[in-house]
Design a protein around this motif. Structure first.
Motif, PDB file in Angstrom:
ATOM      1  N   THR A  25       8.189  22.248  10.826  1.00  0.00           N
ATOM      2  CA  THR A  25       7.235  21.213  10.409  1.00  0.00           C
ATOM      3  C   THR A  25       5.807  21.747  10.463  1.00  0.00           C
ATOM      4  O   THR A  25       5.418  22.588   9.656  1.00  0.00           O
ATOM      5  CB  THR A  25       7.412  19.953  11.266  1.00  0.00           C
ATOM      6  OG1 THR A  25       7.276  20.288  12.671  1.00  0.00           O
ATOM      7  CG2 THR A  25       8.798  19.331  11.053  1.00  0.00           C
ATOM      8  N   TRP A  26       5.027  21.304  11.420  1.00  0.00           N
ATOM      9  CA  TRP A  26       3.587  21.558  11.392  1.00  0.00           C
ATOM     10  C   TRP A  26       3.192  22.993  11.656  1.00  0.00           C
ATOM     11  O   TRP A  26       2.127  23.449  11.169  1.00  0.00           O
ATOM     12  CB  TRP A  26       2.865  20.626  12.362  1.00  0.00           C
ATOM     13  CG  TRP A  26       3.227  20.800  13.813  1.00  0.00           C
ATOM     14  CD1 TRP A  26       4.169  20.116  14.524  1.00  0.00           C
ATOM     15  CD2 TRP A  26       2.611  21.699  14.745  1.00  0.00           C
ATOM     16  NE1 TRP A  26       4.205  20.537  15.829  1.00  0.00           N
ATOM     17  CE2 TRP A  26       3.250  21.498  15.987  1.00  0.00           C
ATOM     18  CE3 TRP A  26       1.596  22.642  14.652  1.00  0.00           C
ATOM     19  CZ2 TRP A  26       2.897  22.223  17.125  1.00  0.00           C
ATOM     20  CZ3 TRP A  26       1.234  23.367  15.773  1.00  0.00           C
ATOM     21  CH2 TRP A  26       1.888  23.150  17.000  1.00  0.00           C
ATOM     22  N   ALA A  27       4.007  23.766  12.389  1.00  0.00           N
ATOM     23  CA  ALA A  27       3.636  25.155  12.708  1.00  0.00           C
ATOM     24  C   ALA A  27       3.513  26.021  11.456  1.00  0.00           C
ATOM     25  O   ALA A  27       2.808  27.039  11.465  1.00  0.00           O
ATOM     26  CB  ALA A  27       4.646  25.761  13.672  1.00  0.00           C
ATOM     27  N   ARG A  28       4.174  25.645  10.389  1.00  0.00           N
ATOM     28  CA  ARG A  28       4.092  26.398   9.126  1.00  0.00           C
ATOM     29  C   ARG A  28       2.683  26.438   8.572  1.00  0.00           C
ATOM     30  O   ARG A  28       2.347  27.319   7.771  1.00  0.00           O
ATOM     31  CB  ARG A  28       5.033  25.777   8.091  1.00  0.00           C
ATOM     32  CG  ARG A  28       6.504  25.804   8.473  1.00  0.00           C
ATOM     33  CD  ARG A  28       7.304  24.813   7.644  1.00  0.00           C
ATOM     34  NE  ARG A  28       7.117  25.029   6.212  1.00  0.00           N
ATOM     35  CZ  ARG A  28       7.316  24.115   5.272  1.00  0.00           C
ATOM     36  NH1 ARG A  28       7.696  22.890   5.629  1.00  0.00           N
ATOM     37  NH2 ARG A  28       7.132  24.387   4.009  1.00  0.00           N
ATOM     38  N   TYR A  29       1.856  25.486   8.998  1.00  0.00           N
ATOM     39  CA  TYR A  29       0.503  25.378   8.466  1.00  0.00           C
ATOM     40  C   TYR A  29      -0.558  25.851   9.459  1.00  0.00           C
ATOM     41  O   TYR A  29      -1.751  25.679   9.217  1.00  0.00           O
ATOM     42  CB  TYR A  29       0.228  23.933   8.037  1.00  0.00           C
ATOM     43  CG  TYR A  29       1.222  23.474   7.012  1.00  0.00           C
ATOM     44  CD1 TYR A  29       1.078  23.800   5.672  1.00  0.00           C
ATOM     45  CD2 TYR A  29       2.358  22.747   7.393  1.00  0.00           C
ATOM     46  CE1 TYR A  29       2.018  23.409   4.728  1.00  0.00           C
ATOM     47  CE2 TYR A  29       3.304  22.349   6.460  1.00  0.00           C
ATOM     48  CZ  TYR A  29       3.126  22.682   5.134  1.00  0.00           C
ATOM     49  OH  TYR A  29       4.064  22.296   4.201  1.00  0.00           O
ATOM     50  N   SER A  30      -0.117  26.440  10.541  1.00  0.00           N
ATOM     51  CA  SER A  30      -1.045  27.002  11.516  1.00  0.00           C
ATOM     52  C   SER A  30      -1.230  28.489  11.226  1.00  0.00           C
ATOM     53  O   SER A  30      -0.352  29.142  10.657  1.00  0.00           O
ATOM     54  CB  SER A  30      -0.514  26.808  12.941  1.00  0.00           C
ATOM     55  OG  SER A  30       0.692  27.542  13.115  1.00  0.00           O
TER      56      SER A  30
END
Length: 479
Positions: free
Chosen positions: A251-256
């Motif tokens: 989920t969100w780690a892909r955009y970090s």
């Protein structure tokens, strides 16, 4: 109900000026407008009860109503005055009917308060699992008002409450806790719901009454913060590597851009970093302190981290939006690199003691940033927390948020800036109307939900907007 940081203080001053300007245009006497961060320097002012006695002293004899507003709330003064006049008239009619009724002769006057009422669908962790289906509480962002009778009653009750030693240790949800105190198990005044206290500006556009108050929707204060300026530190342990970290990575780690996973074991498949701190079931103070020290040193030595402005501490079951966080950070420009900033969801410990002139501020408790929804610190805050001698864990499993992000910050003179965008619980733990006017950045816990579904429902669309930007920058640097 203002805060002292630049962003919130500017909103509060704009609101104050707008109210005074409306009064001037209507040729009315200017109302007295207090800003909490200037007029009520008490760590628990945001919970309302500690300043009730002070408000009663100042305004109990000269004001029919006391109106409480958040910095982002806006007011249509003529409509507000009409609504409060109508509520007051209704109260007078009720009192008149009560006097004529023999059955109601002994009825005690309870005062009146009005706002946009919320109700819990079921007992929830954010309200200590208290269950009273009759209790309604105000949405603070829409504002609420108390009449002078209720203010007088509360002033007496708060003084008795404080002297009894029954003051609650923890302040979590000020609106619910205030309503519970006023309701007093049915002996006090229920909150009067008013459609004029709106959750969106156009809620009552075609209805009567129109909106007297409403919260402004969140708007970025400029360009979003760069993804390269944010470092995510994920707290985890070996038993959750498979179940929780797989969700984070999907989920969100892909955009970090900069993210590391701090665990009790090194796992090359993640990869995770072991700082030599054994896992504890609760607290994690020693672990969080070690993470802050590690990140602080890496930012000094690693050239790839020269652009880092913010460090975000999250749990392995935090569900968040990187894009929404970057947008929020645009309102905290962080230009003065010597001023520490700590941003998150604010809780309080022993901050409910009434405000007294003769007592210094240090006699009260402290606020802290609760960790589940994520806590954002700028570089200077990380440096101070990692290097200061006053930031010591009394035990490895001491509560990291209360010790490091509470006691330590208080001793260093650093205030926690509260944002309603961070959430310590799951979406289903909140009334739907509570979340309606917000700009959620995070939720917390995977318990009895599908966290991937929550992410997709609330955050995926926002994060996908920064997907193209990431093609020009390296992703998932591991330090």
């Amino acid at each position: 109900m203002s805060q002292g940081d630049t962003y919130n203080a500017e909103q509060a001053h704009f609101l104050k000026d707008d109210i005074l300007l409306q009064a001037q245009k209507a040729k009315q006497s200017p109302p007295i407008v207090h800003l909490f961060h200037e007029d009520f320097l008490h760590p628990g002012a945001w919970t309302i009860l500690p300043i009730i006695t002070k408000l009663h002293t100042l305004h109990g004899g000269n004001s029919s109503w006391v109106l409480f507003l958040e910095s982002r709330t806006r007011v249509n003064l003529p409509v507000l005055l009409e609504e409060l006049s109508a509520v007051g008239e209704e109260s007078r009619l009720e009192a008149s009917r009560s006097k004529r009724s023999k059955k109601s002769k002994r009825k005690v006057e309870r005062g009146k308060w009005v706002g946009h009422a919320l109700h819990d669908r079921e007992p929830t962790i954010i309200h200590h699992f208290q269950s009273d289906g009759r209790l309604s509480y105000p949405h603070f962002s829409a504002g609420f008002a108390m009449d002078r009778i209720l203010l007088h009653i509360l002033s007496d009750r708060v003084e008795d409450w404080a002297s009894s030693g029954e003051v609650s240790d923890f302040s979590i949800d000020a609106a619910h806790e205030l309503a519970s105190f006023i309701w007093n198990s049915g002996q006090g005044a229920p909150l009067t719901h008013s459609r004029a206290f709106c959750l969106t500006m156009d809620q009552n556009k075609t209805e009567i009454p129109r909106c007297a108050t409403w919260p402004l929707p969140f708007e970025p204060c400029g360009e979003p913060e760069s993804p390269d300026a944010v470092y995510f530190a994920v707290k985890t342990c070996s038993k959750f590597h498979a179940a929780r970290l797989s969700v984070v990575k999907r989920t969100w780690a892909r955009y970090s851009v900069h993210i590391n996973y701090f665990s009790d074991t090194e796992d090359p498949a993640i990869p995770s970093i072991n700082l030599g701190i054994p896992n504890t079931e609760h607290g994690h103070c020693a672990k969080t302190k070690a993470i802050l020290q590690h990140v602080s040193e890496e930012m000094k030595k690693n050239e790839r981290l020269k652009n880092i402005k913010w460090v975000v501490l999250v749990d392995d079951d935090t569900i968040l939006s990187v894009a929404r966080l970057l947008s929020l950070l645009s309102c905290f420009p962080n230009k003065d690199k010597t001023t520490p900033i700590v941003l998150g969801e604010r809780y309080g410990y022993r901050v409910s003691e009434p405000m007294e002139e003769e007592f210094p501020s240090y006699s009260y408790g402290y606020n802290y940033a609760t960790g589940g929804g994520g806590v954002v610190l700028n570089r200077e805050a990380v440096r101070l927390l990692s290097e200061s001698d006053v930031c010591v864990c009394p035990a490895p499993d001491a509560p990291d948020d209360m010790v490091l992000l509470g006691v330590c910050l208080s001793r260093l003179g650093i205030s926690v800036t509260h944002s309603p965008s961070f959430h310590q619980a799951r979406p289903l733990d909140y009334p739907a109307k509570y979340l309606k006017p917000q700009h959620p950045v995070s939720f917390h816990k995977h318990w009895m939900i599908d966290p991937v579904h929550v992410y997709r429902e609330w955050f995926a669309a926002s994060d996908q907007e920064i997907k193209m930007e990431k093609s020009t920058i390296p992703v998932h640097h591991e330090l």
